[in-house]
Design an enzyme around this catalytic site. Sequence first.
Site, PDB file in Angstrom:
ATOM      1  N   ASN A  70       0.815  -1.218   0.000  1.00 17.98           N
ATOM      2  CA  ASN A  70       0.000   0.000   0.000  1.00 17.98           C
ATOM      3  C   ASN A  70       0.851   1.272   0.000  1.00 17.98           C
ATOM      4  OD1 ASN A  70       0.455  -1.228   2.636  1.00 17.98           O
ATOM      5  ND2 ASN A  70      -0.568   0.581   3.490  1.00 17.98           N
ATOM      6  N   HIS A 122      -4.828  -4.712  10.759  1.00 17.82           N
ATOM      7  CA  HIS A 122      -5.127  -5.174   9.395  1.00 17.82           C
ATOM      8  C   HIS A 122      -5.844  -6.531   9.371  1.00 17.82           C
ATOM      9  CE1 HIS A 122      -2.801  -1.906   7.821  1.00 17.82           C
ATOM     10  NE2 HIS A 122      -1.637  -2.405   8.156  1.00 17.82           N
TER      11      HIS A 122
HETATM   12 FE   FE2 Z   1       1.444  -2.290   4.160  1.00 16.32          FE
END
Ligand code: FE2
Length: 465
Positions: A228, A323
């Site tokens: 990301n 996450h």
């Molecule tokens: Fe990441």
Amino acid sequence: MLRSIVIVGFLVLNVAVLCNGGSTSSFVRKEEKTEDMPLDSDVFAVPPGHNAPQQVHIIQGDLEGKAVIVSWVTMDEKGSNQVRYWSEKDKSKPKVSNGKVVTYKYHTYKSGYIHHCTIKKLEHNTKYYYEVGTGKSARQFWFMTPPEVGPDVPYTFGVMGDLGQTYDSNATLTHYENSPSKGEAVLYVGDLSYADNHPNHDNVRWDTWGRFSERVVAYQPWIWTTGNHELDFAPEIGENIPFKPFTHRYHVPYKASNSTQPFWYSIKRASAYVIVLSSYSAYGTYTPQYQWLLEELPKVNRSETPWLIVLVHSPWYNSNQYHYMEAETMRVMFEPWLVENKVDVVFAGHVHAYERSERISNIAYNILNKNCTPVRDQSAPVYINIGDGGNVEGLAINMTEPQPDYSAHREASFGHAIFDIKNKTHARYSWHRNQDGYAVEADSMWFYNRFWHPLDDSTTKKASQ
Ligand SMILES: [Fe+2]
Ligand SMILES: *[C@@H]1O[C@H](CO)[C@@H](O)[C@H](O)[C@H]1NC(C)=O
Ligand SMILES: *[C@@H]1O[C@H](CO)[C@@H](O)[C@H](O)[C@H]1NC(C)=O
Ligand SMILES: *[C@@H]1O[C@H](CO)[C@@H](O)[C@H](O)[C@H]1NC(C)=O
Ligand SMILES: *[C@@H]1O[C@H](CO)[C@@H](O)[C@H](O)[C@H]1NC(C)=O
Ligand SMILES: *[C@@H]1O[C@H](CO)[C@@H](O)[C@H](O)[C@H]1NC(C)=O
């Protein structure tokens, strides 16, 4: 002091095995501030000389390891595009290859001249020297080409992710460099510079990361996965093109595996077939990545490359609160294929902690049948979370409790791993935390190859429920 911690850890481990099957390490990392190294740090020093090449890095440039992409940046002017190279066996005949130059702008930042040059037709298992830049500013490096692809070729991969550029990142890199296992290439599971944590994604931090990592990446290929932090998608400052800095700076040989984008691709290296997936590109039915993977898996020939390894940024299995379940939709799409094709191991990052799963799958569910619990499955890969490179965001210390049965071992500490392929049946895997001596294995496992030696290689007992 350390020894007593280890002993306590061992006792706790035994108790944990009885309760859950897995163990949560009791090693408690000293709380300290995680921050990026200042711009004037030694690891960010600009090499001396007018227009001296900097941020030098290499990656495999084809499907089988006979080509290498050499990349570097010049800041003052475009300068020479050439790479001069010669093999150790034949020093008298240097060759020359010409590359291309790209530049990009990001908000108010303007990049240097980013050079990419693919050198081809290299011999396997050979040491090559290469030189970039000209005159007094020329710089010399070297790399080893991998042995020819084949079933019984030993090969040692380092595994790293989420490195960033803090003092901890520097410790991780130093530990990898000094590992007695001597990694020959790195499987990198995404999130490189964390430039996007600086105001307006200050791309100067991409340059500092390039200079910091050069001391390893100029000498051995790192197989890049996008995370990301490679997105740099910031419409609020007019930056609408995802992956812009990453794709200009880091090239991968995606076309060699018939991929249409640099975010998913595969390479063969020695006895391994490495498939790189993108958590941040579409993967639903009919999408390019889906179609590519569907066609890619049948190409894997385990008689040629016994070890099938998958890299992806966001983990399908982990038991950290941070996450948690973010990658669930991708798991639902692709997990059945990985089990059918007996993938040996999946490495992921994203969660800033270490975790190793047992071989498990969760592919029986179909909305009606309620079979939605992961089960032990010896056809399934081991999932390893190695997002503990040491970046500016710090450690993910909140685990889900109790530790799920699928989790074999977990600990929130910075480190790296080594996947050491011995032959077509055995690979030695180890995890190395930064606080230990270079040879210490804080977690380890013998991998039995899923195709050639599919014996039970679990390391914890199944919970009794
Ligand atoms: Fe990441
Ligand atoms: C980074 O680590 C290296 C040792 O590998 C050391 O020489 C250097 O001083 C360190 N830099 C910083 C800023 O900590
Ligand atoms: C890529 O596609 C071409 C054309 O269909 C084919 O000839 C080639 O073998 C493919 N390469 C790989 C690595 O699948
Ligand atoms: C698989 O690889 C082996 C060893 O290189 C080779 O003999 C065999 O022909 C390959 N199989 C296919 C289907 O390509
Ligand atoms: C971690 O747990 C602590 C204590 O329960 C809580 O205060 C904190 O918000 C949690 N952080 C995350 C990221 O879940
Ligand atoms: C493969 O490597 C393992 C671990 O080093 C060893 O025990 C085994 O004997 C090797 N197999 C062969 C066929 O050499």
